[in-house]
Every structure is written in C-alpha cells, then in structure tokens.
Design a protein around this motif. Sequence first.
Motif, short mmCIF file in Angstrom:
data_model
loop_
_atom_site.label_atom_id
_atom_site.label_comp_id
_atom_site.label_asym_id
_atom_site.label_seq_id
_atom_site.Cartn_x
_atom_site.Cartn_y
_atom_site.Cartn_z
N TYR B 115 6.68 -6.75 28.64
CA TYR B 115 6.26 -5.53 27.94
C TYR B 115 7.36 -4.47 27.99
CZ TYR B 115 1.34 -6.86 27.33
OH TYR B 115 0.19 -7.45 26.94
N ARG B 116 7.93 -4.31 29.18
CA ARG B 116 8.96 -3.28 29.33
C ARG B 116 10.13 -3.54 28.39
NH1 ARG B 116 9.18 -2.79 35.73
NH2 ARG B 116 7.54 -1.22 35.98
N VAL B 117 10.55 -4.82 28.31
CA VAL B 117 11.67 -5.15 27.44
C VAL B 117 11.30 -4.84 25.99
CG1 VAL B 117 13.09 -7.03 26.54
CG2 VAL B 117 12.61 -6.89 28.99
N LEU B 118 10.10 -5.22 25.59
CA LEU B 118 9.70 -5.00 24.19
C LEU B 118 9.66 -3.51 23.87
CD1 LEU B 118 6.94 -7.72 23.67
CD2 LEU B 118 9.37 -7.80 23.13
N TYR B 119 9.10 -2.72 24.80
CA TYR B 119 9.01 -1.28 24.53
C TYR B 119 10.38 -0.62 24.58
CZ TYR B 119 3.93 -1.02 24.53
OH TYR B 119 2.62 -1.16 24.20
N PHE B 120 11.31 -1.26 25.28
CA PHE B 120 12.64 -0.66 25.41
C PHE B 120 13.54 -1.02 24.24
CE2 PHE B 120 16.83 0.05 27.50
CZ PHE B 120 16.61 1.34 27.95
N LEU B 121 13.17 -2.08 23.52
CA LEU B 121 14.01 -2.59 22.43
C LEU B 121 14.50 -1.51 21.46
CD1 LEU B 121 14.98 -5.43 22.23
CD2 LEU B 121 13.05 -5.98 20.75
N PRO B 122 13.62 -0.61 20.99
CA PRO B 122 14.11 0.40 20.04
C PRO B 122 15.19 1.31 20.61
CG PRO B 122 11.72 0.29 20.00
CD PRO B 122 12.17 -0.54 21.17
N GLY B 180 10.77 4.09 24.74
CA GLY B 180 11.28 3.22 25.80
C GLY B 180 11.86 3.99 26.97
#
Lengths: 283, 305, 427
Positions: B115-122, B180
């Motif tokens: 989840y953290r990676v996905l939310y940080f992607l932008p 993120g």
Amino acid sequence: MPEGVGRGATRAPLRVGRAVSYVVLTVGALLMVAPFLWQFLTSVKSLRESTVAPPVIWPSTWHWENYARIFDVLPVETMAVNSVLALILRVTGQVLVASLAAYCFARLRFPFQRALLTLFLATLMVPPQLFIIPQYEVIRDLGWLNTIQALAVPGIFSSFGMFILYQFMRALPVELDEAARLDGANPWQIYRRVILPLCLPALAAVVIMTSLFSWNDLLWPLVINTDPSRMTLPVGLATLQGAQGTDYPVLMAGSLLAILPMVVIFVLLQKQFIRGIAMSGSK
Amino acid sequence: MSAIRTPGGSPVRRRPSGDGRWAAILLAVPLLGLVVFYLWPLLRTIILSVSTGNPFLGYEITGFDNWVQVLTGDELPRALLNTLVYAAVVLLGVPLAMITAVLLHQRGLRFRGLYRVLYFLPVVTMPAAVAMVWRYIYNGDFGLLNEVFAAVGLPTTAWVADPRTALFAVAVVGIWMGLGTNLIILAAGLEAIPDSVTEAAMLDGAGPVRRFASITAPLLSPSVFLVSVLSVIGSLQMFDLLFVMLGRTNPALADSKTIVYLFYEEAFVRSDRPLGAVIAIVTLVVTLIVTAIQFRLQRRWVHYA
Amino acid sequence: MKWKALTLSGALAVGLLAGCTSPDAGGDDAGSGDGEQIELDFAIFSPDQEPAIQAVVDAFEDENPNITVNLQVIPWVDYWNTLLTTSAGGTGPDVAWMLGAKLGPYLEGGALLPLDDTIADAGIDVAGYPEPLVALYQRDDVTYALPKDFDTIGLWYNKALFDEAGLEYPNPDWTWDDVISNAQALTDPAADVYGIGAPLDPQATYYNTIYQAGGEVISADGTTSGYDDPASIEGIAYWTDMINEYGVSPDLQSFADTESVAQFMSGRLAMLYTGSFYAVRFASDEYASANFDVTELPAGPVSDVTVINGLGNVAFAGSEHPEEAAQLAVFLSSPEASQIQSDSGAVIGSYQDTQQAWVDAFPQFNVQVFLDMVDSSVVFPTSNNTEAWASRESELLTPAWTGEQTVEEAAGNLADAMNEALAAEQG
C-alpha cells in the motif's frame, strides 16, 4: 508486530472495521495508481490511438516496440549515466553539507546561531524557478557549464536535508556528546563517530528525497547543459514534446522507464525512510 | 515535532558554551554554498527589481518604477488570490492523508508495504507525463471523469478549461501527487506514538473514535503541522502542473494563474527580467508571511508532548 | 557500514569529476586540414526536422572541412528561455533557429551578427526568398537572418464529411459566407460533428481574417495597435460568430481540452484553417491521408491573403568564430539547404524553385496551394518587442470567444494593453 495484543471483547467490530479498512485502502490505492495504468496503456498504443478523440482505452494492437524506439530516438545510455552521476554527486554532497550544518545547529552552541538557522531554513521557501538566472551566472563564472557538477549544485546546498537531519539530531540525548567530550573527542570526532552513525534512518530519508529531486529536475539542467552529451533523462524526454505534436506513446514509455529506478530505491529504503522521519518527527 | 524552534529550547542545554571556532570550521562549506547559491542570487534579484535594461546590454538601477508597475497592475492580486485558493484546497489533502495513515497504521494489517509503495508512486513520477494523463481524465468532451459523473447524475464540465473549476481540478492533482509524502510523514508520526498510551486508553474502554480524538490526534499534531507547512510551501511554488495541464490558450488561465506562473511569463516569455524580479521577491515575502502565520497558529492546536 | 558505502560513492563521484573538463575546450585541436579546427554549436528545437537539418549540416561540413558543427536539439517548451538565458550569459550557441516574433530583445541588445556581407560573398540572390519573410529578419536595412523555410495557412477540409452531407468541396473562389453556410450544413450535433474549428490561434485563424477584412494587427510603422480598427474587429468576429452566433464550431473550452488539429483528425470538424506544417502529420495518419485535402483561404471583405511565417537562422555576435558562424547561418538558409529540406518533406524550403520536392511528397493533398498563396501573403506581425503584447492576446481576447464580452470590448482592451506595451518599446 504480533497480532492479538490488547484485543478482547472488541474482536467482532474490529473484524468489520478491518474489512472496511481494506476496501477503503484498496479503492484509494487504485485511484493513486490509475493514471499510471493509463500511462502504461498509452505507452503501447500507436501514435494515432494515443491522440484520437474519444480516447481508446484498450490498444487494438500492443506496440511494445515503443519501448525499443526510446533507445533509437534518444541516447538513453548517455542520459542515464549523466542522471546517475548527477544523482550520486548531489546526494553525496547534500548528505555531507546537510549533516555538517545540522550537527552544528543541533549540537553546538555559537554566536548568531538562531539567525543563521533561520537563514538556512528560509531558503526552503524559494521556488526553484526564481533564482535560476543568477544561479546560472554563478555556474558560468565558475566555468562549470556542461559539467556534471553543475547539475548537482545548487541542489547540494539545499536546506532540505539539513531540516530533516536537524530535527533528528536534536532529539538525540545530550549525554552522547558529554560522554564523548569527557573522552577527549572534539566536535568533528563527535560528529563523525557518535552522531552521524546514529542518523542512518534520517539519512535514508534525505537520500530518497534528494534522489527524487535530482532525478526529476528539468529546468536547471536545461539552462546549464546544452551539450547533448551532458543531457539527463528528463531533458531527453522533454525533447520529445514538439511544437507541433508530441509522440505520446514514446513519451509515456520513456517516462515509465525513467521512474523505475526511483521506485526501486523507495521500495528498498522505505523502512529506513519512515523510521528516519518518525524519529526526526517525534520531537 | 517542533519544526523551527530556538536552539535555546533544544535538549542540548548543559554543554560548555564556546563552540564558535568549531562551528566556523564545520559550517564553512554549507555557509559558502548558502551565500553563493541563495544569498547572492537574492541580492542580484533585489537589485534587478529596481533596474531597467536588456539581458544583453545589462541593467542599470533606475528606481522603483517596476515595483509601481507590478503592485498597481491587475495581474498580481489575481495571481495571489489564485495561489492562496490553490494552497487552501491542496491543504485538504492533509486530512485525507491522516485518514489513510491511521488506516494503514492498524496493527496486523496486511500488504502495508505494498500500500505504501502504491500511495507513494505519484511522488516519484515526472509531472509532465502524468499531467497529460490527467488532462485526458478531465477532458470535457469525452473525459473519464465526465462519463462517471454523468452516470451518477452529477454535473459535468470541461474541468481544466472552465474558469470555475480549473484551479480546483489542478489542486486535486496536487493533492494526488502530495498524498504520498504526507502519508509517510504522518505514518512516521504514528509510529512514534508509544503503544502503551493507546493500550491504556483501550483498557479504559475508549472506542476507536474517542481514542483517535483524545490520544492519537493530539500526539500526531506536530507531524500534522509539519505536513501542513510543507504542503502550503509546495503549493505556493506551484507551476509545472498548471503549465502542462492548462496550456497557453485556455479560457480558464486568467482565473488560474499562480504567482510563479506570472513570474515565468514575465521573466521568460516576455523576457522582462526586472518585472520578473519584482514578482520573485513578492513570492518570497508572501511565502514567509504565510509560513509565519502558520507558526503563530500552531500554538493553538499543536501539542508537543 | 552504509556510511562507508556512501563516502566511497562520494570519492568515486569526485574522481569522475576530476575527469570532466570545462566545456568548449575543443577549439585548439589541430584539424585534419591545413587551418585550425573550429567547432560551432547550432541549436534547433524540432526533433522531427533533425534528420533533414543534420543533412544540411553534413553538406556544410563537407564544404568546410575545418569546421565541426554540434547540432543541439533543445526541447521546444524551454527553447526560448534557454536560448535567451545562455546567449545573454555569453555561453549560448553560435548559431540558432529564430522566429520573427522573438527577435526583439536580441536586436535591441546587439546580440546578432549582420549577415549581409556573408550573403553577398555566398552569391545568394535574396530575391529568391518570399519578400515579406526577408523583411521579417531585417532592421534598418541590415539582414540578421535569411528564412530557412516558410509556412502559409490553407483551408483544410475533410472530404468524407462533405460527401456525407452531399456538399461540394471548398474551392479557391469561396468567400467567408460560403464557409459559414457550408459549416452550417455540415454541423450535426447528434453525430457530434461541427462544420469548422474556430480556435483562438493567431497565425492559423484570426490574423489571416483581420488582414482579409482590411484591418491590421499593428500599424505599418510598428507604433500602434490595429486591434481597435473596425475592420480588425470584423476579422475577429468572423471566428467568434462561428461559436456564439452560428454554433458551427466547438467552443474555446473544447479546444483547450483537445487541440483543434486533434479534433480535426478524429473527424469531428469538417474544416480547419491551419498551416502547411501539418501536411506531414496528416500524411502519416491513415484516416487523414485518405480523407483530407486543402485549398486556398476563402476571400474576406477585402482580400484573401494568408499570413506567412518562417524560421530564420541567426548567428550570435558573442561567437568565438563570428566569421564561420555567419557562414553557417547563411548556408543553413541557402538554396542548397532549402532543397535538402524540401526533399525531406518536413518543411517547405524557403528558396524559389526548390519546393517541388515538398509538393511531390504529398500527392494525396493539393499542397501546391501553400506555394501559390505566397504571392498574396502578409508577414506575421511583429514589433521591436513582440512578446510584450503578443503574450497578452489570448488572455484578453478570450472573453470575446466565450461571449462574455463583445468583440469590440475585448479588442479594445487588447488595443489599450498593446499600445501601452508599444509605448514602452519606444520609450
């Protein structure tokens, strides 16, 4: 963290709450990722399908060769080497400069300390576009145009890293310095042997954020490096945006490839990163 | 965290004073960089703002005409207002990040790292590429957003070309890109709250909402403050998104231009560097004032444990 | 330890730096010929034209073996910013692409080399270029660039949509009224088809019609705005009426979302005033190639002129090798260079009798009209500091396009702002 600590009578509501949490988090994650999926789909479309209105969602044929074409239209290897060198230099320099400054402000006491600290932190508020021309003139007068070091400064002297490290260092116990001083260590030795090794998590945060800033920088490299052999990745990608029309599939493919290294760095360092910010944020 | 507090209030108090010489040695390089790359450019900008001339022939100090021209013109107040509105809307991303952080912080949650990676992607992305994608989504004629809104009976429009919505549409992307970073800082803040505190409250029979309101929120407030300050500073510097998402001939541009955009137009499109210098200084002053106000207000709501 | 790894990478980076030398160190190398080897930097902004330009550069290097040219493609989005900053800072390219509208600060600053002597030495007959374009790059009878290419505006149309509506294709005898009446017949809201596109685009749309109505953007002496001229207002109203009066074009918001050319290529617009520069893009698209064609601009109340514009090659006075830089700049716009560019199909070469290859490159379109219209063309309007007012055009005319203001009001506001900027130029 072990499950079941402190759970008692609230088991059932917890389970419902947990399910809701997953739904909310997953929907949120999809919203965060959706534009990237679109970017990916565009990257395998034909040029016509990418610009047609109304837009085509699913490519009729998958043009994987768009990824290969990046390497034809741009000197990717050179660009990547330049980007990596600039990143290494900027991150290394920023870590050194920021940790030295942070150490002084957090652990030493000297005249004009507060005024100087404020001055350093105030530079955080400068939008990067504002000083680009005078900074360019400095680089020119140093004879550094079209060099890798020109890409790395002035980012090396950004106060961002100092800000994070300062917060972290001032949370460390005073006794550390005192003990070291009783052993006859001078401030430089305390910095090197005592304080810095304890700052690894905060350094990870600084490394990640500085890497990001360096990797995506566009305006600055454009002005100081016009030599094609010194081009960085974002500059190369920007050349794909023409005055009359842009090859969107290739641009999207290129920018997807370009962000991959940053994603990897984040995945590798994320635990350190969070701990670094947590400890500097805990006052 | 007490972001910028005086060293006198820091935990290091009982040191022998007189580190002046060491500070001078260790601070030499950082200070040199500060002077060369920030203070010197600032001085140049200030001088330029009271000069006239040509980029090739050089500039001469001629007085405050540029200041009068910018401060009495109608473009600056509008751009200032736009910028503040934008900053205020993007600030709504902070509660969003808080909710997400709290949900992510639950113990035993699976896929937290993912989840953290996905939310940080932008945060990782290149704004130019993703802004293009958002333009598609916002397209008034066949954008995804309009299709969804039409399906559920909500009003549709040309989101980034309608003067009433463009700034807000861009702000949503600003929130998306900043979530993120905010999330990570808040997650870190939550991690720093000792488990014993929340457990004690739980044993006292406090429900999740009360636990959040009376324990988590106050303990998290320093992190929330940091996130808010960074979000506002970032918003006041906004340029890229607007530049890519609106383009040069957009009917909504006049109502969406930010101060940095105005600076860009003056200094780089019209090549009028003195006027650009005035706007640059105004931008800095506004950022300083807004940040100072935030630090003032923090006393009311930020609790340092 | 991680820290060690960090210092190690730092040492590595410093070591690499030591290997980096300062720029422009290439000037002293002994060349293969008898003279010393000279390097020139040449900046352009179009990756599409890069192969053709590289071919021109190769031809130049063949003729001048002692000169090496470094071709630099600077991204369009930051080209003008980068060019101005670096050339004002004394580190810019030796030769670069220039637009008439961007010339002002460079001329005012004395940054460009006069090319007249070099042109005479090269034996180029200036009469072979479109006359208004030559004048675009002259000030006080001094030539600072020769046009390397040109573009004119034509009426592109979608044959398939005309066929469906049972209408005859546009022909060179058309007038504004024909455009409106046909656009009305072609507009079909149910099918989401519009008769024409009316974007707020100076070169492609309203500059042409301002002159066709007998108006002007700027007075001949370059000192006053022509926007408050009733004829200019008529030329602008032609477009705003298409949206607000007749409803035969999508509105301005739609063009901000999806550029007019993309809408045209998707079959949403039956007609579009736009430039010769899109021939390449239309030809490479299956649908556009099969269905599009082009004719001369329809006549307005006074004339049927088109706006002509073209890129020039300038040489910078700050160059270390001014003589060679001037030679390169002139060669890049020479008849030979013109021929190479026309052959590539990317642009129309600027020199007479070198353009047939470009026409031949597009057998599916009647692109000959772009050459025919040169005789009745007006040059893209400029002043000493064009951007000072041109950068305000779209903002101040927008209310006329959206219908919030009458064209008289909007054009009047623009005229005021423009006159103010022009007065500042004179001052």
